[in-house]
Enzyme design. Sequence first.
Site, PDB file in Angstrom:
ATOM      1  N   LYS A  65      -0.202   4.039  -8.287  1.00 34.39           N
ATOM      2  CA  LYS A  65      -0.098   5.395  -8.847  1.00 34.39           C
ATOM      3  C   LYS A  65       1.205   5.538  -9.632  1.00 34.39           C
ATOM      4  CE  LYS A  65       0.898  10.134  -8.128  1.00 34.39           C
ATOM      5  NZ  LYS A  65       0.720  11.413  -7.496  1.00 34.39           N
ATOM      6  N   PRO A  91      -9.664  -0.844   8.304  1.00 35.10           N
ATOM      7  CA  PRO A  91      -8.828   0.303   8.643  1.00 35.10           C
ATOM      8  C   PRO A  91      -7.365  -0.128   8.643  1.00 35.10           C
ATOM      9  CG  PRO A  91     -10.389  -0.187  10.425  1.00 35.10           C
ATOM     10  CD  PRO A  91     -10.557  -1.256   9.391  1.00 35.10           C
ATOM     11  N   GLY A 102      -4.304  -4.463  -4.041  1.00 34.98           N
ATOM     12  CA  GLY A 102      -5.303  -3.411  -4.145  1.00 34.98           C
ATOM     13  C   GLY A 102      -4.597  -2.138  -4.546  1.00 34.98           C
ATOM     14  N   HIS A 103      -4.481  -1.903  -5.844  1.00 35.95           N
ATOM     15  CA  HIS A 103      -3.776  -0.721  -6.324  1.00 35.95           C
ATOM     16  C   HIS A 103      -4.789   0.358  -6.687  1.00 35.95           C
ATOM     17  CE1 HIS A 103      -0.198  -3.441  -7.638  1.00 35.95           C
ATOM     18  NE2 HIS A 103      -0.255  -3.250  -6.344  1.00 35.95           N
ATOM     19  N   ASN A 138      -5.138 -10.469  -4.390  1.00 32.61           N
ATOM     20  CA  ASN A 138      -5.091  -9.900  -3.031  1.00 32.61           C
ATOM     21  C   ASN A 138      -4.464  -8.501  -3.045  1.00 32.61           C
ATOM     22  OD1 ASN A 138      -2.694 -11.174  -3.800  1.00 32.61           O
ATOM     23  ND2 ASN A 138      -2.036 -11.521  -1.710  1.00 32.61           N
ATOM     24  N   ASP A 144       0.812  -1.227   0.000  1.00 32.72           N
ATOM     25  CA  ASP A 144       0.000   0.000   0.000  1.00 32.72           C
ATOM     26  C   ASP A 144       0.839   1.269   0.000  1.00 32.72           C
ATOM     27  OD1 ASP A 144      -2.260  -1.644   0.251  1.00 32.72           O
ATOM     28  OD2 ASP A 144      -2.052  -1.652   2.429  1.00 32.72           O
TER      29      ASP A 144
HETATM   30  P1  GDP Z   1      -0.433   0.211  -3.742  1.00 34.17           P
HETATM   31  O1  GDP Z   1      -1.071  -1.085  -3.414  1.00 34.17           O
HETATM   32  O2  GDP Z   1       1.011   0.282  -3.394  1.00 34.17           O
HETATM   33  O3  GDP Z   1      -0.711   0.640  -5.152  1.00 34.17           O
HETATM   34  O4  GDP Z   1      -1.110   1.320  -2.809  1.00 34.17           O
HETATM   35  P2  GDP Z   1      -2.667   1.562  -2.488  1.00 34.17           P
HETATM   36  O5  GDP Z   1      -3.370   1.975  -3.690  1.00 34.17           O
HETATM   37  O6  GDP Z   1      -3.220   0.414  -1.740  1.00 34.17           O
HETATM   38  O7  GDP Z   1      -2.553   2.721  -1.412  1.00 34.17           O
HETATM   39  C1  GDP Z   1      -2.027   3.954  -1.661  1.00 34.17           C
HETATM   40  C2  GDP Z   1      -3.075   4.993  -1.323  1.00 34.17           C
HETATM   41  O8  GDP Z   1      -2.489   6.280  -1.346  1.00 34.17           O
HETATM   42  C3  GDP Z   1      -4.209   5.069  -2.305  1.00 34.17           C
HETATM   43  O9  GDP Z   1      -5.364   5.471  -1.619  1.00 34.17           O
HETATM   44  C4  GDP Z   1      -3.745   6.146  -3.291  1.00 34.17           C
HETATM   45  O10 GDP Z   1      -4.804   6.771  -3.987  1.00 34.17           O
HETATM   46  C5  GDP Z   1      -3.112   7.094  -2.344  1.00 34.17           C
HETATM   47  N1  GDP Z   1      -2.031   7.921  -2.836  1.00 34.17           N
HETATM   48  C6  GDP Z   1      -0.974   7.578  -3.631  1.00 34.17           C
HETATM   49  N2  GDP Z   1      -0.106   8.604  -3.680  1.00 34.17           N
HETATM   50  C7  GDP Z   1      -0.617   9.597  -2.907  1.00 34.17           C
HETATM   51  C8  GDP Z   1      -0.155  10.881  -2.513  1.00 34.17           C
HETATM   52  O11 GDP Z   1       0.921  11.327  -2.865  1.00 34.17           O
HETATM   53  N3  GDP Z   1      -0.965  11.599  -1.660  1.00 34.17           N
HETATM   54  C9  GDP Z   1      -2.153  11.143  -1.204  1.00 34.17           C
HETATM   55  N4  GDP Z   1      -2.865  11.924  -0.382  1.00 34.17           N
HETATM   56  N5  GDP Z   1      -2.607   9.920  -1.535  1.00 34.17           N
HETATM   57  C10 GDP Z   1      -1.850   9.168  -2.356  1.00 34.17           C
END
Ligand code: GDP
Length: 425
Positions: free
Chosen positions: A18, A306, A40-41, A38, A13
């Site tokens: 992104k 959470p 969640g991006h 499993n 996460d």
């Molecule tokens: P991943 O599994 O590594 O892709 O990460 P997730 O998507 O599970 O969690 C990252 C969270 O941070 C998501 O809710 C994204 O939309 C959010 N996110 C990513 N970069 C940023 C940022 O620079 N600022 C904020 N506020 N949210 C971000």
Amino acid sequence: MTVTAIVGANWGDEGKGKMTDVLAAEARYVVRYQGGSNAGHTIINPYGKFALHLLPSGVFYPGVCNVIGPGVALDMGQLLEERDALIGRGVPEPQLRVSDRAQVVLPYHLLFDRLEEERLGARSFGSTKSGIAPFYSDKYLKLGIQVADLYRTDRLQSRLEAALESKNTLLAHLYGQPPLDSDRLMPELTAQAERIKPYVCDTTELLQDALARGETILAEGQLGALRDPDHGIYPYSTSSSTLAGYAAVGAGLPPQSIRRIVAVTKAYSSCVGAGPFVTELAGAEAEELRRRGGDAGEYGVKTGRPRRVGWFDAVATRYGCMLQGATEVALTNLDVLGYLDEIPICTAYRLGEKTVSRFPVTAELDQAQPVLEHLPGWRTDIREARRFEDLPPAAQHYVLELERRIGVRIRWVSVGPDRQQLIER
Ligand code: GDP
């Protein structure tokens, strides 16, 4: 061109989705090489907000070919559902390829995942119940079903029957459940197999040829270094390697082709699931960070749970970057910390009488206490910053201090969940 791996430096996460979405703009292939649905991006782009679980994060670019590599746990139903949902929301049909050597998640993997978590009760590992641990167990027990097996009915039937011998013993005697019958599994499997058939190919050859032609390939990791089964917080780890080194194995690429390794880390810590988490916060402090974190609070994309949150952990992140072999770091969610007067970071662990800066084994980790230092906050909204110089001096100092602590250059600073909310240094 070479291969770039985008991987997590922590517990998952970190914002890899992104970063993959951003870097995919210049790629020809995006490949998933481990884990399964499993993941969640979260991706926010002109099409809207999406939570990808199994599809590679390049699916929003019509010019990108998205590959499910041999190392992935392929849940066919989930893959088709995600693809349909994307198209239903106006995204052009993505280019998709599925390895004929990938193995499939079967309905009983999901069943066993759930039954085992229920059996363990309070001792459970916080599984997302996507069938991942039973899937990889079967793979290494040599009971798995490869995609190519799905198109050979006799072979599929006999492979299923062999697997069910031991499954049915466990169902009867460990879980008190009725037995499974291969005849009842076959119709759904063969129907799904027909639907994914247009995407199935030898993806190893596809990627090796692409590499030879000099095309750009992104390998997209799932979860983070600390969930690696060998190097992470075992047994609170996942069932496949989360390291960039495994991208060569799970995608079928030459190890020396992976030259660039982008480790993603948040400006604070977050963690879904069980296990030791040294900088974890509780009470009102945790509530506030959780509420402000991510794009809509720190809640699991897959589970809605959470997320546990804490301050930035330089010990864990330095270790995570080292395991990944990070050549550069993307620091995400810096904007989230703008509400604090001063920001604690963990620079070492206290273990009994000793202060250590190396990441301990799990057997020691649950006694570790964080050694915190406090950096000045900036108390400003930085979401519009697009150059490093646009950041307030305290925010610049925070980034540089983290960089010094983890020992890898922070090339990107993300200041919001959108594609454009990114600073490249
Ligand atoms: P991943 O599994 O590594 O892709 O990460 P997730 O998507 O599970 O969690 C990252 C969270 O941070 C998501 O809710 C994204 O939309 C959010 N996110 C990513 N970069 C940023 C940022 O620079 N600022 C904020 N506020 N949210 C971000």
